[in-house]
Design an enzyme around this catalytic site. Sequence first.
Site, short mmCIF file in Angstrom:
data_model
loop_
_atom_site.label_atom_id
_atom_site.label_comp_id
_atom_site.label_asym_id
_atom_site.label_seq_id
_atom_site.Cartn_x
_atom_site.Cartn_y
_atom_site.Cartn_z
N ASP A 1 38.11 29.40 43.02
CA ASP A 1 37.20 30.37 42.41
C ASP A 1 35.77 30.06 42.85
OD1 ASP A 1 35.58 31.91 40.67
OD2 ASP A 1 37.12 31.85 39.11
N HIS B 1 39.17 33.66 42.07
CA HIS B 1 38.83 34.38 40.85
C HIS B 1 39.71 35.63 40.73
CE1 HIS B 1 36.21 35.03 37.46
NE2 HIS B 1 36.05 36.29 37.81
N CYS C 1 38.00 37.07 32.99
CA CYS C 1 36.68 36.99 33.61
C CYS C 1 35.60 36.97 32.53
CB CYS C 1 36.51 38.13 34.61
SG CYS C 1 35.04 38.03 35.62
#
Length: 297
Positions: free
Chosen positions: A231, A263, A174
């Site tokens: 995502d 995600h 991330c």
Amino acid sequence: MTLLEDESGAEFDSLLPRVGFTRRDFLVGSIVAGFALATQPVMAQTAIDTPADGLVTGIEPLVGADRQAVPAYYARPEGKGPFPVVLVASEIFGVHHYIQDVCRRLARQGYFAIAPDLFVRQGDPTKISNVQLILDSIVAKVPDAQVLGDLDAAVKFATTHGGDAKRLYMTGFCWGGRVTWLYAAHNPKLRAAVAWYGKLEGAPSALNPKQPVDLAPNLTVPVLGLYGGKDQGIPLDDVEDMKGLLKKGSSGSEIIVFPEAGHAFHADYRPSYRQAEAEEGWKRLLDWFARHGSGRG
């Protein structure tokens, strides 16, 4: 068992920010044993807990380029080494259980894995339960230059405590996925890197002057990007733009998109976890490092 029992500890003590704030308080307070508050409740049925038996693990201080104290979690096999080194960059939630577990997973594969607390000057995200507050009060205030300097410090620590300076790798998740792209451009000595669903595009700012798309054509380090087709925070158009820019360079970088993943699909403690894609991504990570000469056992 710890690695640092020498004069480096005294050097660290001299950097502590206030009187009465001990070395142990700093280290234990900055890297939590459990999961970050903002990630609660944890999906206990899928969360992975890798044992530390047969490994050397701990939390030790680094000295950043700005002479600030930076705690880092590390895990490596027992023995003298030298072991290939993997830098691990965390999500916005800091170096909590999940990131520490990733380090232990890498150590079980023969690596010296180290995850510095890249937010330590701005605050402690592990103690904040509101994601937006973490983003606004901590993450938004972290300069890229500071992050790159702290990762340089992690390399120095690892390669002077059993790590092999000639076999250096990186991965990040991330927020840490974006950092992985940036560090690959910053340090050409990396043999390879793997970026998990890191942001690729964005407006430049004083703290974040460059984005991965700005750096892609000139990369020399081979980076494997792992992204989710669903995502909501990283549009597929951004991923396709990055793929095109990488093709203009000569780094040999690649991007894999898992069509059904969203995600944070590797985050085994969260509802976003997708076991099949996470396991396939991990296999690809290990293969990527091996392909680029990790020299594991």
